[in-house]
Design a protein around this motif. Structure first.
Motif, mmCIF file in Angstrom:
data_model
loop_
_atom_site.group_PDB
_atom_site.id
_atom_site.type_symbol
_atom_site.label_atom_id
_atom_site.label_comp_id
_atom_site.label_asym_id
_atom_site.label_seq_id
_atom_site.Cartn_x
_atom_site.Cartn_y
_atom_site.Cartn_z
ATOM 1 N N ALA A 168 0.817 -1.215 0.000
ATOM 2 C CA ALA A 168 0.000 0.000 0.000
ATOM 3 C C ALA A 168 0.851 1.266 0.000
ATOM 4 C CB ALA A 168 -0.920 0.001 1.219
ATOM 5 N N SER A 169 2.178 1.106 -0.017
ATOM 6 C CA SER A 169 3.087 2.250 -0.024
ATOM 7 C C SER A 169 3.796 2.334 -1.372
ATOM 8 C CB SER A 169 4.120 2.114 1.103
ATOM 9 O OG SER A 169 5.080 3.144 1.048
ATOM 10 N N SER A 170 3.614 3.431 -2.080
ATOM 11 C CA SER A 170 4.195 3.579 -3.416
ATOM 12 C C SER A 170 4.805 4.960 -3.571
ATOM 13 C CB SER A 170 3.128 3.368 -4.503
ATOM 14 O OG SER A 170 2.529 2.095 -4.382
ATOM 15 N N LEU A 171 5.664 5.083 -4.554
ATOM 16 C CA LEU A 171 6.249 6.391 -4.846
ATOM 17 C C LEU A 171 6.567 6.507 -6.323
ATOM 18 C CD1 LEU A 171 9.596 6.268 -5.425
ATOM 19 C CD2 LEU A 171 9.625 5.764 -2.991
ATOM 20 N N LEU A 172 6.593 7.743 -6.785
ATOM 21 C CA LEU A 172 7.062 8.080 -8.119
ATOM 22 C C LEU A 172 8.172 9.104 -7.959
ATOM 23 C CD1 LEU A 172 6.778 8.145 -11.286
ATOM 24 C CD2 LEU A 172 5.314 10.144 -10.938
ATOM 25 N N ALA A 173 9.349 8.804 -8.500
ATOM 26 C CA ALA A 173 10.477 9.726 -8.433
ATOM 27 C C ALA A 173 10.683 10.363 -9.796
ATOM 28 C CB ALA A 173 11.739 8.994 -7.994
ATOM 29 N N VAL A 174 10.827 11.679 -9.817
ATOM 30 C CA VAL A 174 11.070 12.433 -11.051
ATOM 31 C C VAL A 174 12.413 13.133 -10.925
ATOM 32 C CG1 VAL A 174 10.239 14.224 -12.606
ATOM 33 C CG2 VAL A 174 8.595 12.807 -11.359
ATOM 34 N N LEU A 175 13.363 12.748 -11.763
ATOM 35 C CA LEU A 175 14.669 13.403 -11.775
ATOM 36 C C LEU A 175 14.507 14.768 -12.428
ATOM 37 C CD1 LEU A 175 15.298 10.373 -11.347
ATOM 38 C CD2 LEU A 175 17.378 10.710 -12.664
ATOM 39 N N ASP A 176 14.975 15.805 -11.757
ATOM 40 C CA ASP A 176 14.772 17.172 -12.235
ATOM 41 C C ASP A 176 16.104 17.776 -12.680
ATOM 42 O OD1 ASP A 176 13.708 19.623 -12.837
ATOM 43 O OD2 ASP A 176 13.193 20.176 -10.775
ATOM 44 N N TYR A 249 1.005 1.314 -11.599
ATOM 45 C CA TYR A 249 1.800 2.098 -12.544
ATOM 46 C C TYR A 249 0.941 3.086 -13.327
ATOM 47 C CZ TYR A 249 0.197 -1.546 -15.801
ATOM 48 O OH TYR A 249 -0.572 -2.420 -16.535
ATOM 49 N N ASN A 250 -0.350 2.829 -13.471
ATOM 50 C CA ASN A 250 -1.236 3.786 -14.129
ATOM 51 C C ASN A 250 -1.387 5.049 -13.277
ATOM 52 O OD1 ASN A 250 -2.126 2.249 -16.511
ATOM 53 N ND2 ASN A 250 -3.006 0.852 -15.013
ATOM 54 N N THR A 251 -1.459 4.867 -11.969
ATOM 55 C CA THR A 251 -1.525 6.006 -11.054
ATOM 56 C C THR A 251 -0.260 6.845 -11.168
ATOM 57 O OG1 THR A 251 -2.725 4.538 -9.533
ATOM 58 C CG2 THR A 251 -2.020 6.682 -8.681
#
Length: 371
Positions: A168-176, A249-251
């Motif tokens: 139930a714990s997810s993350l999306l990382a975006v390299l800036d 992954y859609n989220t």
């Protein structure tokens, strides 16, 4: 726990960042981490502020000082290294941030989301403990650099992102900041530790491996690095924290789409006309044998005139905005060299025909993108 990792990898699993440095005496690039070199072998200075904190690590054994800022945002956290504040002796190559954040243990269910081509998934505990580490440069390999190992069977990383779905714990990382000089790493459970993890490595200096003596039958590889001041101002990444069993992954894709739209002021445009994106390969290298003698030829796959015919036919079917990506089209590219001028392979077409194709696409609100 100690049975999940040992030695170097135990230190890495506990670290806020990893580094790579050039060892001039040994003529090689070595690794380090904040836990071993900073917490246990150096000094750590912690400063709290209204929205987060900054930790400055003094890695005494290698004379490097690195500040890392962690800031709370309305959707997660932002990790940042002000490169201008780094102190070093001119041999720091790269910094990797938060390498084991939300890593999947041997009892967790979930997967890593990788920017491999149109996107791919690496499931936790998939049994592939002997598989190579996934290590792919953002936006494709620098073809001007040498390759001394067999390339991995991967696609280019098109977007500067990665994700972790861990129950139930997810993350999306975006390299800036610094993403264009970064590489995405991913490891499956059991490769070096019992964790599956993914992280971004930001390069501050270039490095390369040069092989000498191949023609003499005694090849020797030498490590080289950019012996100049760092010209990267800052490296950073935004991490969006997502919760709930239904997150997938859609989220993550929707989260990144919203991030891009907000950052660049993009709005959704609806149209009744269809759009199409086409990739064409100009040629490939192919081995042939003539009178018992092997030689290599350029095998033509697509001709520019023929691509123009396809574009015209699609236009008649009311297809608008055709975007054509032309790959392996130049003499230099097919030989894995850097393009210095528009010089198509004989048989694929001419520069004049490329201009004509681009003009034709322009009339249909499209464009030609020679890779």
């Amino acid at each position: 726990t100690d049975d999940d990792a040992s030695g170097l990898y135990l230190m890495e699993a506990k670290s806020l960042f990893l580094i790579s440095i050039y060892d001039e005496e040994a003529s090689m690039i070595s690794k380090g981490n904040s836990e071993a070199l900073g917490v246990r072998g150096g000094k750590v200075d912690f400063k709290k502020n209204s929205s987060g904190y900054t930790v400055t690590y003094t890695l005494e054994s290698i004379n490097v000082t690195i500040p890392v800022s962690i800031t709370l945002t309305d959707k997660g956290i932002r990790a940042e290294v002000p490169v201008k504040d780094i102190k070093e002796d001119g041999n720091l190559i790269s910094v990797s941030l938060l390498p084991y954040l939300n890593a999947g243990s041997k009892t967790d269910n979930g997967y890593l989301v990788l920017p491999d081509g149109s996107g791919s998934i690496m499931y936790f505990n998939n049994g592939h403990t002997t598989a190579d580490e996934y290590a792919v440069p953002m936006y494709g390999k620098d073809i001007s650099s040498a390759s001394v190992m067999k390339p991995q069977d991967t696609y280019d990383a098109k977007l500067p992102i990665y994700g972790v779905k861990n129950g139930a714990s997810s993350l999306l990382a975006v390299l800036d900041d610094g993403a264009a000089q970064a590489k995405i790493h991913a490891l499956t459970n059991g490769k070096y530790t019992s964790f599956a993890n993914v992280y971004g490595e930001f390069f501050l200096r270039g490095s390369d491996t040069v092989v000498l003596g191949e023609t003499a039958g005694n090849p020797q590889s030498y490590q080289m690095y950019q012996d100049e001041d760092i010209d990267v101002e800052k490296i950073s990444m935004d991490i969006f924290l997502l919760s709930g069993d239904d997150v997938d992954y859609n989220t993550m894709a929707a989260q990144y789409r919203g991030y891009i739209a907000e950052k660049y002021g993009m709005t959704e445009v609806k149209t009744d006309k269809s759009r199409i994106y086409l990739d064409f390969y100009g040629a490939v290298k192919k081995k042939k044998i003539f009178l018992g003698i092997p030689f290599t030829v350029n095998h033509i796959l697509s001709e520019i005139d023929a691509i123009g015919d396809i574009v015209e036919d699609l236009g008649k079917e009311d297809v608008d905005g055709i975007q054509v990506v032309l790959k392996e089209w130049s003499k230099a590219q097919l030989s894995q060299k850097v393009d210095k001028k528009a010089s198509p392979i004989s048989g694929v077409g001419s520069a004049k025909e490329m201009k004509a194709l681009n003009a034709l696409l322009g009339k249909q609100n499209g464009a030609l993108y020679p890779q």
